[in-house]
Scaffold this active site. Structure first.
Site, PDB file in Angstrom:
ATOM      1  CG  HIS A   1     -25.178  23.536 -77.611  1.00 14.54           C
ATOM      2  ND1 HIS A   1     -24.860  24.656 -78.343  1.00 14.54           N
ATOM      3  CD2 HIS A   1     -24.244  23.460 -76.622  1.00 14.54           C
ATOM      4  CE1 HIS A   1     -23.785  25.240 -77.819  1.00 14.54           C
ATOM      5  NE2 HIS A   1     -23.394  24.532 -76.765  1.00 14.54           N
TER       6      HIS A   1
ATOM      7  CG  HIS B   1     -19.957  26.925 -76.152  1.00 14.24           C
ATOM      8  ND1 HIS B   1     -19.862  26.702 -74.794  1.00 14.24           N
ATOM      9  CD2 HIS B   1     -18.759  26.557 -76.683  1.00 14.24           C
ATOM     10  CE1 HIS B   1     -18.661  26.212 -74.500  1.00 14.24           C
ATOM     11  NE2 HIS B   1     -17.971  26.122 -75.627  1.00 14.24           N
TER      12      HIS B   1
ATOM     13  CG  ASP C   1     -19.583  28.424 -71.248  1.00 17.15           C
ATOM     14  OD1 ASP C   1     -20.176  29.518 -71.324  1.00 17.15           O
ATOM     15  OD2 ASP C   1     -20.038  27.372 -71.748  1.00 17.15           O
TER      16      ASP C   1
HETATM   17  C1  3YP Z   1     -19.605  20.811 -76.496  1.00 16.83           C
HETATM   18  C2  3YP Z   1     -18.500  20.034 -77.180  1.00 16.83           C
HETATM   19  C3  3YP Z   1     -17.319  20.951 -77.282  1.00 16.83           C
HETATM   20  C4  3YP Z   1     -17.759  22.269 -76.688  1.00 16.83           C
HETATM   21  C5  3YP Z   1     -18.908  21.934 -75.804  1.00 16.83           C
HETATM   22  C6  3YP Z   1     -19.798  23.122 -75.524  1.00 16.83           C
HETATM   23  C7  3YP Z   1     -20.720  22.854 -74.373  1.00 16.83           C
HETATM   24  C8  3YP Z   1     -21.259  24.130 -73.819  1.00 16.83           C
HETATM   25  O1  3YP Z   1     -20.865  24.639 -72.797  1.00 16.83           O
HETATM   26  N1  3YP Z   1     -22.226  24.745 -74.475  1.00 16.83           N
HETATM   27  O2  3YP Z   1     -22.761  25.893 -74.045  1.00 16.83           O
HETATM   28 ZN    ZN Z   2     -21.237  26.856 -73.272  1.00 10.40          ZN
END
Ligand code: 3YP
Ligand code: ZN
Length: 369
Positions: free
Chosen positions: A140, A179, A265
């Site tokens: 991210h 995600h 996840d």
């Molecule tokens: C970050 C805030 C809510 C969801 C979360 C995602 C983190 C993650 O596993 N990104 O791949």
């Molecule tokens: Zn994730």
């Protein structure tokens, strides 16, 4: 066949602090730990050792990425802000939901550097492929800020390192974390030499990115492919996406190296995702990606760990992926297999197939350009 493996105990010392999952504690919200805790990672490292698989892997020492490495991707302002906050006890990555404690700057450098070290071992031919079990995650993080538990963009930093030091040109990123890999996408959005394919739950996080219509820009038009899968996908939809989207795109793109953003996840036991991939499904996805790498780039494929928040299930998903990379069968059974592997929900539904076929069209179009 030898598989490289990176893990450093220091990764578990990245302190995301007190929270209640992803929400701050306080008032009527009783303090608990932050969801992105060390547990799923330390327990995966534990199973890798206890299963005996570690004895078949080539241990690659993690090393910190240099400031030069990080600055190939991130702005000096972002790097300085994380460094200074970390030195003064902690802070946030940039979005208000990415807490870190004292020393996380150095740990984030070690996560990016661990991904670089895995990439180096593969490029130098010391290993056929590699898995970097790193923390904090990276997909991210954008050039100018961290977000979604990510401080630095581990995979992007390793890609720029490979291009700057090893004459690598084209790299493909396959991101099966539940995600959207928005950071990786944004960093390479107009870059024709990096193919970014992200499979993710539609509009989960970030809620406003990862649409099929985001396809790259300028010279990079077509080299971003998003597969926004509807919630509820199981092994069928994921394996079909790898076969019908990732594989044709990678074959057309002919990368010299494949990087995988390895998030667990999308598993059936994850508190954040609403998918139902099982350990065997992850293992088959990884196996297909390894075969794809053998076909297009001499087997050069590097996995870098991302999300995955079930302390009890991530270890078995990770072991399945490492078994696929190394070709070693530990004989360790997934304790949840009987509960989940035979569910009818693994069959691809029409509404899942519709998204996969739309992304398949994009992958095939890449072939023509
Ligand atoms: C970050 C805030 C809510 C969801 C979360 C995602 C983190 C993650 O596993 N990104 O791949
Ligand atoms: Zn994730």
């Amino acid at each position: 066949m030898t598989t490289g493996y990176v893990w450093h105990e220091r990764y578990a010392w990245h302190d995301t602090g007190t929270a209640a999952g992803t929400r701050p504690a306080g008032g009527f919200v009783q303090p608990h730990h932050h969801l992105e805790s060390p547990e799923s990672k330390t327990r995966m490292a534990g199973l890798v050792e206890v299963s005996g698989l570690l004895d078949h892997l080539t241990r690659i020492p993690a090393r910190p990425a240099t400031e030069e490495d990080v600055l190939r991707v991130h702005t000096p302002e972002h790097v300085a802000r994380i460094r200074e906050a970390s030195a003064s006890g902690g802070g946030d990555g940039g979005d208000g939901g990415t807490p870190f404690g004292a020393g996380s700057y150095e740990i984030a450098l070690l996560a990016a550097g661990g991904t670089i070290a895995a990439t180096e071992a593969v490029l130098a031919g010391r290993c056929d492929n590699a898995y970097a079990l790193v923390r904090p995650p990276g997909h991210h993080a954008r050039r100018e800020m961290g977000m979604g538990f990510c401080l630095f963009a581990n995979i992007a930093i390793a890609i720029e390192w490979a291009r700057a030091t090893h004459g690598v040109r084209r790299v493909a990123v396959i991101d099966y974390d539940v995600h959207h890999g928005n950071g990786t996408q944004s960093i390479f959005y107009d870059d024709p030499d990096v193919l970014a394919v992200s499979l993710h739950q539609d509009q989960l996080f970030p809620a406003d990115s990862g649409d099929l219509s985001e396809r790259g820009a300028g010279a990079g038009l077509g080299t971003t492919i998003n597969v926004p899968l509807p919630a509820g996908c199981g092994n069928g939809a994921y394996e079909e996406t790898i076969a019908r989207v990732a594989a044709p795109a990678v074959r057309a793109f002919r990368p010299e190296l494949i990087m995988v953003a390895s998030g667990f996840d999308a598993s059936a036991n994850d508190p954040l995702g609403r998918m139902m991939v099982t350990a065997s499904g992850y293992g088959r996805m990884a196996g297909t990606l390894v075969e794809l790498a053998e076909e297009v780039c001499d087997g050069r494929i590097v996995f870098s760990h991302e999300g995955g928040y079930s302390p009890v299930y991530v270890p078995f998903c990770g072991l399945a992926v490492l078994e696929a990379l190394s070709g070693v069968d530990t004989g360790v059974l997934d304790p949840y297999a009987a509960a989940w592997d035979d569910k009818p929900q693994h069959a691809v539904t029409p509404w899942q197939a519709e998204v996969i076929e739309a992304a398949h069209e994009l992958a095939v179009r890449l072939q023509l350009t």
